[in-house]
Write an enzyme that holds these catalytic residues in place. Structure first.
Site, PDB file in Angstrom:
ATOM      1  N   ARG A  46      -4.730  -5.754   8.696  1.00  0.00           N
ATOM      2  CA  ARG A  46      -5.208  -5.531   7.318  1.00  0.00           C
ATOM      3  C   ARG A  46      -6.708  -5.801   7.287  1.00  0.00           C
ATOM      4  NH1 ARG A  46      -6.276  -8.497   2.684  1.00  0.00           N
ATOM      5  NH2 ARG A  46      -5.680  -7.479   0.713  1.00  0.00           N
ATOM      6  N   SER A 117       4.879  -3.362  -1.094  1.00  0.00           N
ATOM      7  CA  SER A 117       4.729  -4.540  -1.958  1.00  0.00           C
ATOM      8  C   SER A 117       5.339  -4.222  -3.318  1.00  0.00           C
ATOM      9  CB  SER A 117       3.252  -4.874  -2.155  1.00  0.00           C
ATOM     10  OG  SER A 117       2.669  -5.181  -0.909  1.00  0.00           O
ATOM     11  N   LYS A 146      -6.279 -12.616  -1.613  1.00  0.00           N
ATOM     12  CA  LYS A 146      -6.479 -11.340  -2.309  1.00  0.00           C
ATOM     13  C   LYS A 146      -7.157 -11.606  -3.636  1.00  0.00           C
ATOM     14  CE  LYS A 146      -3.697  -7.784  -2.649  1.00  0.00           C
ATOM     15  NZ  LYS A 146      -2.489  -7.012  -2.978  1.00  0.00           N
TER      16      LYS A 146
END
Length: 219
Positions: A46, A117, A146
């Site tokens: 990621r 998600s 995040k």
């Protein structure tokens, strides 16, 4: 490495490490090797956030990390970048609600793994209908990784899905540590996914080991 049935995916989700260069204190390749030594079962690349690599640099790092995963038979999944996943022939992708539609992604990547998600029962059902292989549910606990993370919701949605007999593999994410991982598993998750609990640890291998131990003891 091909894992495309729900039992092998369930197994792979136990200790799910997510990382990109912005999450590491050291060299990403070294961090990944140490995490594998500690017992992670799946890796997601990621590359997002401040200072994230793009273009050729991103591709080269992804390729290097994929090679390490191949050598240790760890499934390699890419976050959100479907084209990169196809180019590298990754084992799968993980997408969020703001990303491309699940059914479209399924058409593009065939029988590879798709993780989605989800934050509500409705999102979960839509993802299931589109062909998701597993759900990432969170943030279970507050997280700083995040910037646009939704408020933490505990294990409520995991429990709701299990009570409604939704059997798809589930991984909890967000603010998870070795200390609270057991509660996520007991709520009905098949595994936990972490970023900084491993990547920011003083001893990456020990952090992964302790996470794995607590997950396995709670299954």
């Amino acid at each position: 490495m091909m894992i495309n049935n729900s039992e092998s995916i369930r197994e792979a989700l136990k200790v799910y490490f997510i990382m990109g260069s912005p999450n590491c204190k050291g060299e990403p390749a070294q961090v990944l090797k140490e995490a594998i030594e500690g017992g992670i079962t799946l890796f997601q690349f990621r590359e997002k956030g401040m200072g994230a690599l793009t273009g050729v640099s991103k591709y080269e790092l992804a390729k290097e990390l994929q090679q390490i995963c191949k050598e240790h038979q760890i499934p390699f999944i890419i976050n959100d970048d479907i084209e990169l996943a196809i180019t590298l022939n990754a084992d799968g992708v993980h997408i969020g609600q703001e990303d491309e539609d699940v059914a479209n992604v399924r058409k593009k990547i065939g029988d590879k793994i798709i993780g989605v998600s989800v934050h509500s029962y409705e999102e979960a059902m839509a993802a299931l209908g589109g062909g998701a292989d597993y759900f990432g549910i969170g943030p279970v606990y507050p997280t700083k990784t995040k910037e646009d993370a939704k408020p933490s919701n505990g294990t409520k949605l995991i429990q709701e899905l299990r009570m409604k007999e939704v059997t798809i593999p589930i991984v909890g994410i967000g603010g998870i540590t070795a200390e609270n991982a057991g509660a996520v598993i007991k709520a009905g998750a098949d595994g936990v996914s972490v970023i900084t609990a491993i990547s920011h640890a003083d001893d990456v291998t020990e952090a992964a080991k302790s996470l794995r131990k607590n997950v396995l003891e709670s299954l």
